[in-house]
Scaffold this active site. Sequence first.
Site, PDB file in Angstrom:
ATOM      1  N   SER A 121     -25.381 -14.073  10.283  1.00 44.89           N
ATOM      2  CA  SER A 121     -26.550 -14.952  10.939  1.00 44.89           C
ATOM      3  C   SER A 121     -27.902 -14.198  10.309  1.00 44.89           C
ATOM      4  O   SER A 121     -28.221 -13.210  10.048  1.00 44.89           O
ATOM      5  CB  SER A 121     -26.664 -14.627  12.326  1.00 44.89           C
ATOM      6  OG  SER A 121     -27.815 -15.233  12.879  1.00 44.89           O
ATOM      7  N   TYR A 179     -26.679  -9.520  19.500  1.00 42.28           N
ATOM      8  CA  TYR A 179     -25.975 -10.541  18.609  1.00 42.28           C
ATOM      9  C   TYR A 179     -26.678 -10.048  17.201  1.00 42.28           C
ATOM     10  O   TYR A 179     -25.587  -9.939  16.309  1.00 42.28           O
ATOM     11  CB  TYR A 179     -26.653 -12.020  18.646  1.00 42.28           C
ATOM     12  CG  TYR A 179     -25.882 -12.969  17.854  1.00 42.28           C
ATOM     13  CD1 TYR A 179     -24.596 -13.263  17.964  1.00 42.28           C
ATOM     14  CD2 TYR A 179     -26.829 -13.554  16.965  1.00 42.28           C
ATOM     15  CE1 TYR A 179     -24.123 -14.027  17.092  1.00 42.28           C
ATOM     16  CE2 TYR A 179     -26.326 -14.432  16.006  1.00 42.28           C
ATOM     17  CZ  TYR A 179     -24.768 -14.942  16.227  1.00 42.28           C
ATOM     18  OH  TYR A 179     -24.312 -15.904  15.322  1.00 42.28           O
TER      19      TYR A 179
END
Length: 247
Positions: free
Chosen positions: A143, A156
Amino acid sequence: MTGDSGGPRVAIVTGGSRGIGRETAGRLAQDGFAVVINYAGNKVEADAAVEDLVASGALAFAVQADVADEVAVASVFDQAEERFGGVDVVVHAAGVMPLSPLADLDLAVLDRVLRTNVRGTFVVDQQAARRLRPGGAIINFSSSITRFSRPGYAAYGASKGAVEAITLTLARELRGRNITVNAVAPGPTATALFLDGKSEELITRIAGESPLERLGEPADLAEVVAFLAGAGRWVNGQVIYVNGGSI
Protein backbone atom coordinates in the site's frame (compact mmCIF):
# COMPACT_ATOMS: atom_id res chain seq x y z
CA MET A 1 -1.49 -17.69 -23.63
CA THR A 2 -0.68 -21.28 -22.67
CA GLY A 3 1.18 -23.04 -19.87
CA ASP A 4 3.86 -25.69 -20.15
CA SER A 5 1.26 -28.45 -20.58
CA GLY A 6 -0.34 -26.71 -23.57
CA GLY A 7 -3.35 -25.62 -21.53
CA PRO A 8 -4.04 -22.07 -20.43
CA ARG A 9 -1.83 -20.27 -17.98
CA VAL A 10 -3.40 -20.38 -14.55
CA ALA A 11 -3.75 -17.62 -11.95
CA ILE A 12 -4.85 -17.79 -8.34
CA VAL A 13 -6.26 -14.49 -7.09
CA THR A 14 -6.77 -14.18 -3.34
CA GLY A 15 -9.42 -11.68 -2.35
CA GLY A 16 -10.77 -12.22 -5.84
CA SER A 17 -14.45 -11.88 -5.05
CA ARG A 18 -14.52 -8.09 -4.73
CA GLY A 19 -12.65 -4.82 -5.26
CA ILE A 20 -9.20 -4.85 -6.84
CA GLY A 21 -8.98 -8.63 -6.66
CA ARG A 22 -12.18 -9.13 -8.64
CA GLU A 23 -11.18 -6.57 -11.25
CA THR A 24 -7.78 -8.24 -11.55
CA ALA A 25 -9.35 -11.67 -12.02
CA GLY A 26 -11.38 -10.30 -14.90
CA ARG A 27 -8.37 -8.58 -16.44
CA LEU A 28 -6.27 -11.75 -16.31
CA ALA A 29 -9.13 -13.70 -17.86
CA GLN A 30 -9.05 -11.24 -20.77
CA ASP A 31 -5.43 -12.26 -21.29
CA GLY A 32 -6.43 -15.91 -21.49
CA PHE A 33 -5.72 -17.05 -17.95
CA ALA A 34 -7.80 -19.68 -16.22
CA VAL A 35 -8.62 -18.10 -12.87
CA VAL A 36 -9.04 -19.52 -9.39
CA ILE A 37 -10.78 -17.04 -7.10
CA ASN A 38 -10.00 -17.42 -3.42
CA TYR A 39 -12.42 -15.77 -1.01
CA ALA A 40 -12.59 -15.49 2.77
CA GLY A 41 -16.29 -15.96 3.48
CA ASN A 42 -18.71 -14.32 1.06
CA LYS A 43 -19.72 -17.18 -1.22
CA VAL A 44 -22.41 -15.13 -2.93
CA GLU A 45 -19.90 -12.54 -4.15
CA ALA A 46 -17.39 -15.22 -5.14
CA ASP A 47 -19.98 -17.16 -7.12
CA ALA A 48 -21.07 -13.97 -8.86
CA ALA A 49 -17.47 -13.22 -9.81
CA VAL A 50 -17.05 -16.71 -11.25
CA GLU A 51 -20.32 -16.41 -13.17
CA ASP A 52 -19.09 -13.18 -14.75
CA LEU A 53 -15.82 -14.81 -15.78
CA VAL A 54 -17.48 -17.90 -17.22
CA ALA A 55 -19.98 -15.73 -19.10
CA SER A 56 -17.03 -13.96 -20.73
CA GLY A 57 -15.65 -17.30 -21.92
CA ALA A 58 -13.05 -17.81 -19.20
CA LEU A 59 -12.28 -20.93 -17.19
CA ALA A 60 -12.83 -20.14 -13.52
CA PHE A 61 -13.90 -21.48 -10.17
CA ALA A 62 -13.91 -20.25 -6.57
CA VAL A 63 -12.42 -21.76 -3.40
CA GLN A 64 -12.99 -20.56 0.16
CA ALA A 65 -9.88 -20.35 2.34
CA ASP A 66 -8.46 -18.28 5.17
CA VAL A 67 -5.20 -17.04 3.67
CA ALA A 68 -3.44 -17.39 7.02
CA ASP A 69 -4.32 -21.10 7.25
CA GLU A 70 -1.55 -23.07 5.56
CA VAL A 71 -3.67 -26.22 5.18
CA ALA A 72 -6.53 -24.32 3.53
CA VAL A 73 -4.18 -22.42 1.21
CA ALA A 74 -2.42 -25.63 0.20
CA SER A 75 -5.85 -26.99 -0.72
CA VAL A 76 -6.47 -24.00 -3.01
CA PHE A 77 -3.28 -24.85 -4.89
CA ASP A 78 -4.19 -28.54 -4.92
CA GLN A 79 -7.53 -27.80 -6.51
CA ALA A 80 -5.99 -25.43 -9.06
CA GLU A 81 -3.50 -28.12 -10.07
CA GLU A 82 -6.16 -30.83 -10.22
CA ARG A 83 -8.51 -28.72 -12.34
CA PHE A 84 -6.06 -26.90 -14.61
CA GLY A 85 -2.77 -28.81 -14.38
CA GLY A 86 -0.64 -26.25 -12.56
CA VAL A 87 -0.29 -22.67 -11.36
CA ASP A 88 1.62 -19.89 -13.10
CA VAL A 89 0.63 -16.64 -11.37
CA VAL A 90 -0.42 -15.83 -7.83
CA VAL A 91 -1.98 -12.45 -7.10
CA HIS A 92 -2.29 -11.98 -3.36
CA ALA A 93 -4.85 -9.19 -2.98
CA ALA A 94 -6.59 -10.34 0.22
CA GLY A 95 -6.23 -8.10 3.26
CA VAL A 96 -7.96 -6.23 6.08
CA MET A 97 -7.72 -2.55 7.03
CA PRO A 98 -9.25 -1.58 10.39
CA LEU A 99 -8.31 1.98 11.32
CA SER A 100 -7.44 3.38 14.74
CA PRO A 101 -4.90 5.72 16.33
CA LEU A 102 -2.04 3.63 17.68
CA ALA A 103 -2.72 4.70 21.29
CA ASP A 104 -6.32 3.45 21.08
CA LEU A 105 -5.81 0.29 19.04
CA ASP A 106 -7.22 -2.88 20.54
CA LEU A 107 -4.33 -5.35 20.42
CA ALA A 108 -6.72 -8.11 19.42
CA VAL A 109 -7.39 -6.07 16.27
CA LEU A 110 -3.65 -5.71 15.72
CA ASP A 111 -3.29 -9.48 15.98
CA ARG A 112 -6.01 -9.92 13.34
CA VAL A 113 -4.34 -7.46 10.97
CA LEU A 114 -0.96 -9.13 11.34
CA ARG A 115 -2.45 -12.60 10.99
CA THR A 116 -4.28 -11.80 7.76
CA ASN A 117 -1.90 -9.34 6.13
CA VAL A 118 1.51 -10.65 7.24
CA ARG A 119 1.05 -14.33 8.02
CA GLY A 120 -1.40 -14.54 5.10
CA THR A 121 1.22 -13.18 2.70
CA PHE A 122 3.83 -15.55 4.07
CA VAL A 123 1.52 -18.57 3.76
CA VAL A 124 0.35 -17.74 0.22
CA ASP A 125 3.85 -16.89 -0.97
CA GLN A 126 5.25 -20.05 0.59
CA GLN A 127 2.90 -22.23 -1.44
CA ALA A 128 3.56 -20.14 -4.54
CA ALA A 129 7.32 -20.44 -4.11
CA ARG A 130 7.06 -24.21 -3.81
CA ARG A 131 4.59 -24.80 -6.62
CA LEU A 132 4.67 -22.19 -9.39
CA ARG A 133 5.78 -23.34 -12.80
CA PRO A 134 8.84 -21.71 -14.44
CA GLY A 135 8.00 -18.40 -16.05
CA GLY A 136 5.56 -17.59 -13.29
CA ALA A 137 4.91 -14.48 -11.24
CA ILE A 138 4.02 -13.72 -7.63
CA ILE A 139 2.32 -10.36 -7.16
CA ASN A 140 1.66 -9.20 -3.62
CA PHE A 141 -0.27 -6.13 -2.55
CA SER A 142 1.37 -3.54 -0.35
CA SER A 143 0.00 0.00 0.00
CA SER A 144 1.13 3.55 -0.62
CA ILE A 145 0.30 4.09 3.06
CA THR A 146 3.86 2.92 3.77
CA ARG A 147 4.87 6.32 2.35
CA PHE A 148 1.82 8.41 3.29
CA SER A 149 2.09 7.58 7.02
CA ARG A 150 -1.48 8.76 7.44
CA PRO A 151 -2.78 8.90 11.06
CA GLY A 152 -4.93 5.92 11.98
CA TYR A 153 -3.08 3.51 9.71
CA ALA A 154 -0.31 2.33 12.04
CA ALA A 155 -1.39 -1.32 12.13
CA TYR A 156 -2.20 -1.51 8.43
CA GLY A 157 0.97 0.35 7.43
CA ALA A 158 3.13 -1.89 9.61
CA SER A 159 1.60 -4.97 8.03
CA LYS A 160 2.22 -3.66 4.53
CA GLY A 161 5.81 -2.80 5.38
CA ALA A 162 6.20 -6.47 6.23
CA VAL A 163 4.62 -7.45 2.91
CA GLU A 164 7.27 -5.42 1.11
CA ALA A 165 10.06 -7.10 3.08
CA ILE A 166 8.67 -10.55 2.27
CA THR A 167 8.34 -9.63 -1.41
CA LEU A 168 11.85 -8.28 -1.88
CA THR A 169 13.46 -11.18 -0.02
CA LEU A 170 11.51 -13.86 -1.88
CA ALA A 171 12.45 -12.37 -5.25
CA ARG A 172 16.09 -13.04 -4.41
CA GLU A 173 15.46 -16.46 -2.91
CA LEU A 174 13.90 -17.66 -6.18
CA ARG A 175 17.09 -17.15 -8.18
CA GLY A 176 17.28 -19.70 -10.98
CA ARG A 177 13.54 -20.46 -11.04
CA ASN A 178 12.50 -17.86 -13.65
CA ILE A 179 9.78 -16.59 -11.30
CA THR A 180 9.32 -12.88 -10.66
CA VAL A 181 8.13 -11.48 -7.32
CA ASN A 182 6.81 -7.94 -7.02
CA ALA A 183 4.43 -5.89 -4.92
CA VAL A 184 1.86 -3.39 -6.14
CA ALA A 185 1.22 -0.51 -3.72
CA PRO A 186 -2.10 1.23 -4.44
CA GLY A 187 -2.94 4.70 -3.31
CA PRO A 188 -6.52 5.59 -2.32
CA THR A 189 -8.74 3.44 -4.53
CA ALA A 190 -12.52 3.45 -4.86
CA THR A 191 -13.23 0.10 -3.25
CA ALA A 192 -15.34 -0.85 -0.25
CA LEU A 193 -12.14 -1.48 1.73
CA PHE A 194 -11.18 2.19 1.35
CA LEU A 195 -14.58 3.90 1.22
CA ASP A 196 -16.30 2.20 4.18
CA GLY A 197 -16.56 4.48 7.21
CA LYS A 198 -15.28 7.62 5.49
CA SER A 199 -17.32 10.78 5.07
CA GLU A 200 -17.94 12.23 1.62
CA GLU A 201 -15.91 15.29 2.65
CA LEU A 202 -12.91 13.17 3.61
CA ILE A 203 -13.11 11.11 0.43
CA THR A 204 -13.22 14.29 -1.68
CA ARG A 205 -10.22 15.73 0.17
CA ILE A 206 -8.16 12.59 -0.27
CA ALA A 207 -9.09 12.36 -3.96
CA GLY A 208 -7.82 15.92 -4.40
CA GLU A 209 -4.36 15.03 -3.10
CA SER A 210 -3.48 13.39 -6.41
CA PRO A 211 -2.37 15.66 -9.27
CA LEU A 212 -4.91 13.73 -11.33
CA GLU A 213 -7.60 14.84 -8.84
CA ARG A 214 -9.41 11.54 -8.45
CA LEU A 215 -9.31 8.28 -6.57
CA GLY A 216 -7.81 5.26 -8.23
CA GLU A 217 -10.13 2.72 -9.80
CA PRO A 218 -9.68 -1.05 -9.49
CA ALA A 219 -9.00 -1.16 -13.24
CA ASP A 220 -5.95 1.07 -12.74
CA LEU A 221 -4.42 -1.56 -10.48
CA ALA A 222 -5.54 -4.52 -12.57
CA GLU A 223 -3.65 -3.17 -15.58
CA VAL A 224 -0.40 -3.07 -13.61
CA VAL A 225 -0.96 -6.59 -12.30
CA ALA A 226 -1.67 -7.85 -15.82
CA PHE A 227 1.62 -6.36 -17.00
CA LEU A 228 3.56 -8.03 -14.19
CA ALA A 229 1.78 -11.33 -14.86
CA GLY A 230 2.54 -11.16 -18.57
CA ALA A 231 4.96 -8.97 -20.45
CA GLY A 232 6.76 -7.49 -17.45
CA ARG A 233 9.35 -10.23 -17.08
CA TRP A 234 12.24 -7.82 -16.48
CA VAL A 235 10.51 -6.24 -13.48
CA ASN A 236 11.48 -8.24 -10.41
CA GLY A 237 11.96 -7.55 -6.71
CA GLN A 238 10.17 -4.19 -6.91
CA VAL A 239 7.44 -2.30 -5.09
CA ILE A 240 5.41 -0.40 -7.68
CA TYR A 241 3.45 2.55 -6.32
CA VAL A 242 0.23 3.04 -8.25
CA ASN A 243 -1.36 6.15 -6.79
CA GLY A 244 -1.74 8.85 -9.44
CA GLY A 245 1.24 10.82 -8.15
CA SER A 246 -0.14 11.40 -4.66
CA ILE A 247 3.38 10.98 -3.26
